[in-house]
Design a protein around this motif. Structure first.
Motif, mmCIF file in Angstrom:
data_model
loop_
_atom_site.group_PDB
_atom_site.id
_atom_site.type_symbol
_atom_site.label_atom_id
_atom_site.label_comp_id
_atom_site.label_asym_id
_atom_site.label_seq_id
_atom_site.Cartn_x
_atom_site.Cartn_y
_atom_site.Cartn_z
ATOM 1 N N UNK B 9 0.809 -1.222 0.000
ATOM 2 C CA UNK B 9 0.000 0.000 0.000
ATOM 3 C C UNK B 9 0.840 1.268 0.000
ATOM 4 N N UNK B 10 2.064 1.181 0.495
ATOM 5 C CA UNK B 10 2.900 2.389 0.554
ATOM 6 C C UNK B 10 3.570 2.621 -0.805
ATOM 7 N N UNK B 12 5.950 4.638 -1.892
ATOM 8 C CA UNK B 12 7.412 4.683 -1.958
ATOM 9 C C UNK B 12 8.014 3.279 -1.836
ATOM 10 N N UNK B 13 7.380 2.457 -1.006
ATOM 11 C CA UNK B 13 7.877 1.082 -0.869
ATOM 12 C C UNK B 13 7.679 0.312 -2.173
ATOM 13 N N UNK B 15 7.455 1.596 -5.161
ATOM 14 C CA UNK B 15 8.359 2.171 -6.154
ATOM 15 C C UNK B 15 9.778 1.632 -5.960
ATOM 16 N N UNK B 56 -0.323 -5.779 6.046
ATOM 17 C CA UNK B 56 -1.150 -4.698 6.609
ATOM 18 C C UNK B 56 -1.423 -3.652 5.560
ATOM 19 N N UNK B 85 6.232 -7.279 9.110
ATOM 20 C CA UNK B 85 7.003 -6.834 10.279
ATOM 21 C C UNK B 85 6.582 -7.625 11.500
ATOM 22 N N UNK B 104 10.397 -7.087 7.501
ATOM 23 C CA UNK B 104 10.614 -5.650 7.352
ATOM 24 C C UNK B 104 11.414 -5.136 8.543
ATOM 25 N N UNK B 105 12.283 -4.162 8.400
ATOM 26 C CA UNK B 105 12.635 -3.487 7.144
ATOM 27 C C UNK B 105 13.272 -4.474 6.158
ATOM 28 N N UNK B 106 12.847 -4.326 4.924
ATOM 29 C CA UNK B 106 13.249 -5.276 3.903
ATOM 30 C C UNK B 106 14.711 -5.070 3.502
#
Lengths: 269, 134
Positions: B9-10, B12-13, B15, B56, B85, B104-106
């Motif tokens: 859903x994020x 930036x993540x 991308x 999530x 996470x 995560x963090x990946x």
């Protein structure tokens, strides 16, 4: 006003004029029956009656009176039976937690006089529950004060007063109430804990997401990669670092119950 | 060319993962939640090699998506790698039955390793199919 030597005696209905009967009750149905006995005795003789009781008890007493062949609508319509809500009256005669004489005289004096005048040749019988309401809220001083006010009124007006007090409460009822209160408290505490855990989980998620982006793009930028990718990495790192900063700025740390995180928006408030 | 569906859903993540995988020769599709991911699957059930799935998400979560995916025989076999996470990924893995779990963090190298393992050999920059060409 005199008080009977044995206030729980079974012949409480045979009240003498200007007598103050105090009945200690343990069961609601027993109370309604005793009060109905007391009032029915006067009503049957054509006398007036005044009930100052809680709504639930008024209903129960009314049902008990009807069970004793008292025609309630007729008694009310003729003005011989007056019903007042104990909590309403109590609120109107109480100032700073204590019943005051002026308020009491104003609110109840008129009602008592009117009831007496509706049948002046037979004694007025009053059932009052306000003392019990105060007693049950552990407001003993106010209860005593209210009793004094009734006694003062009895000096100038002729009536018999029946007061009921919750006596030794049924042990099971008390235990049941205590357990219910405990369960409610535990449930409320559990809801608070659950809510805090949910907020913390959401907060951790909201921190971890931009952190994940920062670390990932930084990892990419460290590799010998194209300048365009490095530019995008720097942009993403800056944006997500700013997002973290805003999140931290918005945290409400002002108290132990502060809600730090608005889960619905996914941001700090 | 192997295609990876990134469900995250994020923006930036998403991308970041797209860029990383494309840099290493993988084609990518993206979805911002489970519902969009199902739509992408319906339109390209055969070309997908792997799904990288966040759990999530608003709307249809990763758990709901995985349930729907496994219930549909058209694309139930597309392998899923869960990105989470969650402190107990093994517990989630048991129920979600993923190909692998990325914490995560990946770590991008870990992403590359698991994608490479699931999708087979990758193309290198300079390969005709590499999105960044030479």
């Amino acid at each position: 006003m005199s008080m009977p030597a044995d206030p729980t005696r079974p012949d409480a209905c045979r009240a003498l004029e200007n007598e103050h009967i105090v009945h200690f009750y343990e069961r609601q149905d027993d109370l309604a029956d005793r009060v109905a006995d007391f009032l029915a005795e006067g009503l049957r003789r054509g006398g007036p009656a005044l009930i100052v009781a809680t709504e639930a008890h008024t209903r129960a007493i009314g049902a008990a009176l009807e069970g004793k062949q008292i025609d309630l609508p007729a008694a009310i319509q003729s003005g011989r039976l007056t019903l007042l809500d104990a909590r309403d009256v109590l609120a109107s005669v109480t100032t700073a937690g204590m019943p005051d004489a002026a308020g009491f005289a104003d609110r109840l004096g008129g009602a008592v006089t009117a009831a007496i005048n509706s049948a002046p040749h037979t004694g007025l019988r009053i059932y009052d529950e306000m003392i019990d309401v105060l007693w049950q809220t552990a407001n003993a001083a106010a209860a005593v004060r209210l009793e004094d006010l009734w006694n003062d009124m009895a000096d100038s007006r002729r009536f018999s007063l029946f007061s009921a007090l919750a006596g030794r409460r049924d042990a099971e009822q008390a235990r049941s109430e205590a357990l219910a209160a405990l369960e409610e408290a535990e449930s409320a505490a559990a809801r608070t804990v659950q809510s805090r855990e949910e907020q913390l989980r959401a907060l951790v998620h909201a921190i971890r997401t931009p952190l994940n982006v920062i670390l990932g793009w930084a990892q990419m930028a460290e590799l010998k990669t194209e300048p365009a990718i490095v530019d995008r990495a720097l942009g993403a790192i800056r944006n997500n670092a700013q997002q973290l900063a805003r999140l931290l700025d918005g945290l409400d740390m002002s108290g132990p119950d502060a809600i730090p995180f608005d889960m619905s928006r996914g941001t700090a408030r | 060319m192997s295609t990876v569906l990134i469900v995250e859903d994020d923006r930036d993540s998403r991308d970041m993962l797209c860029t990383w995988l494309q840099q290493h020769g993988y084609a990518t599709l993206t979805a911002a939640d489970g519902q969009e991911a199902l739509e992408k699957l319906k339109h390209a059930p055969d070309s997908l090699s792997l799904i990288l799935l966040d759990l999530m998400m608003p709307g249809m979560t990763g758990w709901q998506f995985r349930t729907s995916q496994r219930a549909d025989r058209r694309f139930r076999k597309v392998p899923v790698v869960v990105m989470t996470a969650h402190p107990n990924p093994a517990g989630e893995a048991e129920w979600l039955d993923p190909e692998d779990v990325l914490l995560k963090p990946i770590d991008l190298q870990a992403v590359l390793n698991v994608v490479s393992r699931c999708c087979g050999p990758l193309s290198k920059p300079g390969d005709p199919h590499h999105p960044f060409g030479t």
